[in-house]
Write an enzyme that holds these catalytic residues in place. Structure first.
Site, short mmCIF file in Angstrom:
data_model
loop_
_atom_site.label_atom_id
_atom_site.label_comp_id
_atom_site.label_asym_id
_atom_site.label_seq_id
_atom_site.Cartn_x
_atom_site.Cartn_y
_atom_site.Cartn_z
N ASP A 16 0.83 -1.21 0.00
CA ASP A 16 0.00 0.00 0.00
C ASP A 16 0.86 1.26 0.00
O ASP A 16 0.45 2.30 -0.52
CB ASP A 16 -1.01 0.02 1.16
CG ASP A 16 -0.37 -0.07 2.52
OD1 ASP A 16 0.63 -0.79 2.67
OD2 ASP A 16 -0.87 0.59 3.46
N GLU A 180 -1.90 -0.62 16.35
CA GLU A 180 -1.75 -0.64 14.88
C GLU A 180 -0.27 -0.82 14.56
O GLU A 180 0.60 -0.33 15.29
CB GLU A 180 -2.31 0.67 14.31
CG GLU A 180 -2.23 0.80 12.79
CD GLU A 180 -0.87 1.27 12.29
OE1 GLU A 180 -0.51 0.93 11.17
OE2 GLU A 180 -0.18 1.98 13.06
N ASN A 182 2.19 0.41 12.42
CA ASN A 182 3.24 1.44 12.31
C ASN A 182 3.62 2.00 13.68
O ASN A 182 4.79 2.30 13.93
CB ASN A 182 2.78 2.60 11.41
CG ASN A 182 2.71 2.21 9.95
OD1 ASN A 182 3.31 1.21 9.55
ND2 ASN A 182 1.99 2.98 9.16
N HIS A 258 -4.24 1.67 2.99
CA HIS A 258 -4.06 2.61 4.10
C HIS A 258 -3.26 3.86 3.71
O HIS A 258 -3.71 4.99 3.89
CB HIS A 258 -3.28 1.94 5.24
CG HIS A 258 -3.81 0.63 5.68
ND1 HIS A 258 -4.81 0.50 6.60
CD2 HIS A 258 -3.48 -0.64 5.32
CE1 HIS A 258 -5.06 -0.77 6.83
NE2 HIS A 258 -4.27 -1.49 6.05
#
Ligand code: BDR
Ligand code: CA
Length: 332
Positions: A16, A180, A182, A258
């Site tokens: 992504d 999440e 990251n 994303h």
């Protein structure tokens, strides 16, 4: 002064991320992409750098690519924090590996261009400190490079227009029940960035799970008969397969993109339909909620100043139609 938005991307390319890069580089009327920094994340930094170069070559772009940090700032000193609860890959019925991010973007040929011969953190500081105009920084991987740059030269904050960050989740999470990916990879770095005083637009999973392409979009991109169209179609197909198997979402057969939502937001902020000004901090205490983005939704006066514009929902149709339009601009 140009009225284009000056942008630096910071990526852990990644499927992504690749779509985000293509969307940005194919929007030259609005975005002036000064460089793409790479970081450890979806894959180790040599892979994310090579993948970024492959995408740059695919588009015939001369944008500088600069290799960044190999590991999180301090998290990897504590081995108890290295447990990833969710699988990043699994074997399909035919024995094929199904994953969100292959080791390399192997439907693209090996790169023929090279990264700049300097470190991304040095490049970020030099570029920001020497820019007369403020620059928008778009980190869509772990925040290691950005936090390192802020620690080395805090005055860069004055040269940043805003951060548009893919990271975190309020009601939705992926790497653990709390975090999440990251933010989870380098929670200390994320907290440094959240405390920087720079305006932050945060794209958490709540918004990015609604920023998706579908098998219909894949057919459309394949029908273009371009190398880029084939590449995007392949990434959609692979992500649909990976999400269906590894992380079923609220709708089956979708490929969340994303990181591309950060770029779409820069091009047209109305792609976000719910945005809230809130305080966000990151838990980096190493326990059950390590890497959680803690959003203060209380209506009492905030103890700490609000620091994020938190995007909570996306106009999914607008997002898909923007990507169809922009990604069909490539000539080959
Ligand atoms: C984020 O993690 C990565 O796998 C994606 O590239 C995206 O930046 C989503 O949690
Ligand atoms: Ca990413």
């Amino acid at each position: 002064m140009s009225d284009k938005i000056k942008v630096i991307l910071d990526c852990d390319t990644g499927s992504d991320d690749a779509v985000a890069i293509c969307t940005a580089l194919l929007s030259p009327e609005k975005l002036d992409v000064l460089g793409i920094c790479t970081v450890n994340g979806n894959r180790p930094v040599p892979n994310t750098t090579e993948n970024t170069l492959r995408v740059k070559d695919l588009l015939g772009s001369d944008v500088p690519v600069i290799r960044g940090c190999y590991c999180p700032m301090v998290k990897s000193l504590d081995p108890r924090r290295e447990v990833l609860e969710t699988a990043h890959s699994a074997k399909g019925e035919d024995g094929k590996e199904i994953t969100y991010h292959a080791e390399y973007l192997d439907c693209l040929p090996p790169s023929h261009s090279k990264p700049l011969p300097m470190h991304a953190v040095t490049w970020l500081i030099d570029t920001l400190m020497n820019s007369e105009e403020k620059i928008t920084v778009v980190p869509v991987g772990p925040l290691t490079n950005i936090a390192m740059a802020l620690r080395l030269e805090p005055r860069i904050a004055e040269h940043i227009e805003q951060f548009v960050i893919m990271g975190g989740g309020h009601l939705e999470r992926n790497s653990t029940a709390a975090a999440e990916f990251n933010i989870w990879v380098d929670p200390e770095a994320a907290q440094i960035v959240f405390e920087s005083g720079v305006k932050i637009v945060l794209m958490p999973l709540d918004a990015t799970h609604r920023a998706y392409l579908t098998p219909e979009d894949s057919k459309y991109f394949r029908s273009l008969g371009t190398k880029l169209g084939d590449f995007i179609a392949q990434e959609i197909d692979d992500r649909v397969e990976a999400y269906n198997l590894l992380q079923p979402l609220h709708i089956p057969d979708i490929a969340p993109m994303h990181d591309a939502l950060c770029v779409a937001y820069l091009l047209d902020p109305s792609v976000i339909t719910d945005i809230r000004h809130v305080r966000v901090d990151v838990d980096f205490s190493g326990g059950l909620c390590d890497g959680e983005t803690v959003v203060d939704t209380r209506l009492i006066p905030p103890v700490k100043p609000k620091n994020c514009y938190l995007c909570m929902n996306t106009d999914s149709d607008k997002f898909a139609s923007m990507l169809r339009d922009i990604l069909s601009r490539a000539k080959n």
